[in-house]
Write an enzyme that holds these catalytic residues in place. Structure first.
Site, PDB file in Angstrom:
ATOM      1  N   GLY A  29      31.546  48.146  35.933  1.00  0.00           N
ATOM      2  CA  GLY A  29      32.653  48.672  35.135  1.00  0.00           C
ATOM      3  C   GLY A  29      32.146  49.334  33.867  1.00  0.00           C
ATOM      4  CB  VAL A  41      17.644  54.442  26.510  1.00  0.00           C
ATOM      5  CG1 VAL A  41      16.566  54.643  27.587  1.00  0.00           C
ATOM      6  CG2 VAL A  41      18.038  52.968  26.452  1.00  0.00           C
ATOM      7  NE  ARG A  90      33.849  47.178  39.671  1.00  0.00           N
ATOM      8  CZ  ARG A  90      33.491  46.540  38.565  1.00  0.00           C
ATOM      9  NH1 ARG A  90      32.328  45.898  38.536  1.00  0.00           N
ATOM     10  NH2 ARG A  90      34.268  46.525  37.503  1.00  0.00           N
ATOM     11  CG  ASP A 121      26.625  37.969  36.555  1.00  0.00           C
ATOM     12  OD1 ASP A 121      25.755  37.265  36.011  1.00  0.00           O
ATOM     13  OD2 ASP A 121      26.956  37.840  37.751  1.00  0.00           O
ATOM     14  CB  THR A 144      30.552  43.757  30.790  1.00  0.00           C
ATOM     15  OG1 THR A 144      31.796  43.161  31.167  1.00  0.00           O
ATOM     16  CG2 THR A 144      29.679  42.692  30.164  1.00  0.00           C
ATOM     17  CG  ASP A 146      34.936  41.522  31.807  1.00  0.00           C
ATOM     18  OD1 ASP A 146      35.990  42.066  31.425  1.00  0.00           O
ATOM     19  OD2 ASP A 146      34.456  41.691  32.949  1.00  0.00           O
ATOM     20  CG  ASP A 148      31.327  38.494  32.077  1.00  0.00           C
ATOM     21  OD1 ASP A 148      30.507  39.257  31.527  1.00  0.00           O
ATOM     22  OD2 ASP A 148      31.772  38.697  33.221  1.00  0.00           O
ATOM     23  CG  MET A 188      41.677  44.599  31.524  1.00  0.00           C
ATOM     24  SD  MET A 188      40.942  46.245  31.642  1.00  0.00           S
ATOM     25  CE  MET A 188      40.208  46.142  33.265  1.00  0.00           C
ATOM     26  NE  ARG A 190      34.302  40.516  35.790  1.00  0.00           N
ATOM     27  CZ  ARG A 190      33.133  40.465  36.416  1.00  0.00           C
ATOM     28  NH1 ARG A 190      33.055  40.730  37.707  1.00  0.00           N
ATOM     29  NH2 ARG A 190      32.024  40.147  35.753  1.00  0.00           N
ATOM     30  CB  ALA A 205      48.736  35.999  19.982  1.00  0.00           C
ATOM     31  CE  LYS A 232      56.631  34.157  15.122  1.00  0.00           C
ATOM     32  NZ  LYS A 232      56.812  35.579  14.738  1.00  0.00           N
ATOM     33  CD  GLU A 241      41.444  41.173  34.336  1.00  0.00           C
ATOM     34  OE1 GLU A 241      42.254  42.040  34.705  1.00  0.00           O
ATOM     35  OE2 GLU A 241      40.220  41.378  34.235  1.00  0.00           O
ATOM     36  CG  HIS A 269      41.574  50.288  34.120  1.00  0.00           C
ATOM     37  ND1 HIS A 269      42.461  49.581  34.896  1.00  0.00           N
ATOM     38  CD2 HIS A 269      40.342  50.075  34.666  1.00  0.00           C
ATOM     39  CE1 HIS A 269      41.805  48.986  35.884  1.00  0.00           C
ATOM     40  NE2 HIS A 269      40.518  49.261  35.766  1.00  0.00           N
ATOM     41  NE  ARG A 272      36.600  49.413  32.784  1.00  0.00           N
ATOM     42  CZ  ARG A 272      36.620  49.078  34.078  1.00  0.00           C
ATOM     43  NH1 ARG A 272      36.862  47.824  34.420  1.00  0.00           N
ATOM     44  NH2 ARG A 272      36.409  49.970  35.000  1.00  0.00           N
TER      45      ARG A 272
END
Length: 340
Positions: A29, A41, A90, A121, A144, A146, A148, A188, A190, A205, A232, A241, A269, A272
């Site tokens: 992704g 790079v 992917r 990952d 990513t 995420d 994660d 999002m 995952r 929130a 309130k 998600e 999306h 992203r």
């Protein structure tokens, strides 16, 4: 003779790690900050006297031989842009031996001696296979939204994605407040709840639902009822998600609170997309240059990360063996701050 032998050994050792050509690809992704890393790079690699090649469309492009020699001009004015100029994809075939051999053949055919892989990952799993099974010198950069990956505090794109959520919640607040309405917002991430947690905490929130803690509809309803008791009526419930859909949470709340005015929203999306935040640009530049340094110094089969605000590199096998855990202290703090 001893001096000559020692000198030759040192020279041979240095020559062993000296690289002339490196490649870079973006995989999985897309995330904001990928272009910043590619920018670093390429420009830092060229400054080090290397030839730098871009592989288009991730591992699929590597297998298909989609290789382009990159110049300074090719990466001009990309540091801020979302997405990736190398495109991404992917690639399930990379999990097969046939796919892996195609990838290795492309690298060998183009004389690419080291590969920088920017992705999450799954992308790192591919890099690990290339390094441990085929001896390809690889460096991973965590790209990513995420967040994660356990070995690094933050990944490229996470800050930008969380900022999109924060800005969306700010806009929702205006209309929710005017109408005395609650909104369940799906974000999002995952299986990782970091976007929901960090964005939820910093946007105020009233409830946050993450997969690491689980879905407790009774606790959410109790919070909304408590808020309603003091007048309130506008609330934001952020749902990762990886737990369930915003529509499901909205329906569950409505079933227990028929009188409530409530809507659901999936941000999707757009999290992203858009320009990379300052933090992701800086992180991309720092990680990209560190990746080149690692390859030049012969410190390969590593992944780059940030820990305690310092750029680090770690063995790829060791890094991928770590289990990601959510910051429960932040989660509890969010709960405490959202009480009325």
């Amino acid at each position: 003779c001893l001096f000559k032998y020692t000198f030759n050994s040192i020279f041979a050792s240095l020559f062993k790690y000296f690289m002339k050509k490196i490649g870079v690809l973006t995989s999985g992704g897309d995330s904001q900050g990928m272009n910043a890393a590619v920018y670093a790079v390429v420009r830092y690699g060229l400054e080090k006297g290397l030839e730098v090649y871009g592989i288009h469309s991730g591992y699929q492009g590597l297998m298909d031989g989609k290789v382009e020699k990159l110049s300074l001009n090719r990466v001009e004015n990309i540091i801020h842009r979302g997405g990736t100029i190398l495109q991404t994809a992917r690639c399930p075939e990379m999990k097969t031996e046939d796919g892996q051999k195609k990838a290795v053949n492309t690298l060998n055919r183009n004389g690419i001696e080291g590969l920088v892989v920017i992705g999450g990952d799954g992308s790192f799993q591919g890099a690990k296979v290339l390094s441990t099974k085929y001896g390809i010198k690889t460096i991973g950069i965590p790209g990513t939204i995420d967040n994660d990956l356990a070995y690094t505090d933050f990944t490229l794109g996470f800050d930008s994605a969380a900022t999109v959520v924060i800005n969306t919640v700010q806009m929702l607040r205006d209309t929710m407040t005017c109408n005395g309405r609650t909104c369940v917002v799906e974000v999002m991430g995952r299986r990782c709840g970091d976007i929901a947690l960090y964005a939820g905490l910093t946007s105020g929130a009233e409830a946050i639902v993450v997969p690491e803690v689980g879905y407790d509809i009774d606790a959410i309803v109790a919070r909304l009822q408590s808020n309603a008791a003091v007048g309130k009526l506008d609330n934001i419930v952020l749902v990762a998600e990886g737990v369930c859909s915003a529509e499901q949470v909205c329906a569950d709340i409505k079933l227990r609170m028929p009188q409530i005015s409530i809507r659901s929203l999936v941000i999707g999306h757009v999290q992203r997309g858009g320009n990379a935040s300052f933090q992701d640009r800086l992180l991309g530049v720092k990680m990209g240059s560190r990746a080149v340094d690692c390859l030049v110094e012969g410190k390969t089969d590593r992944v780059i990360g940030i820990r305690d605000n310092a750029i680090i590199d770690e063995d790829i096998v060791e890094a991928l063996s770590k289990q990601k855990r959510i910051d429960l202290n932040l989660y509890e703090l969010a709960n405490k701050l959202s009480k009325y």
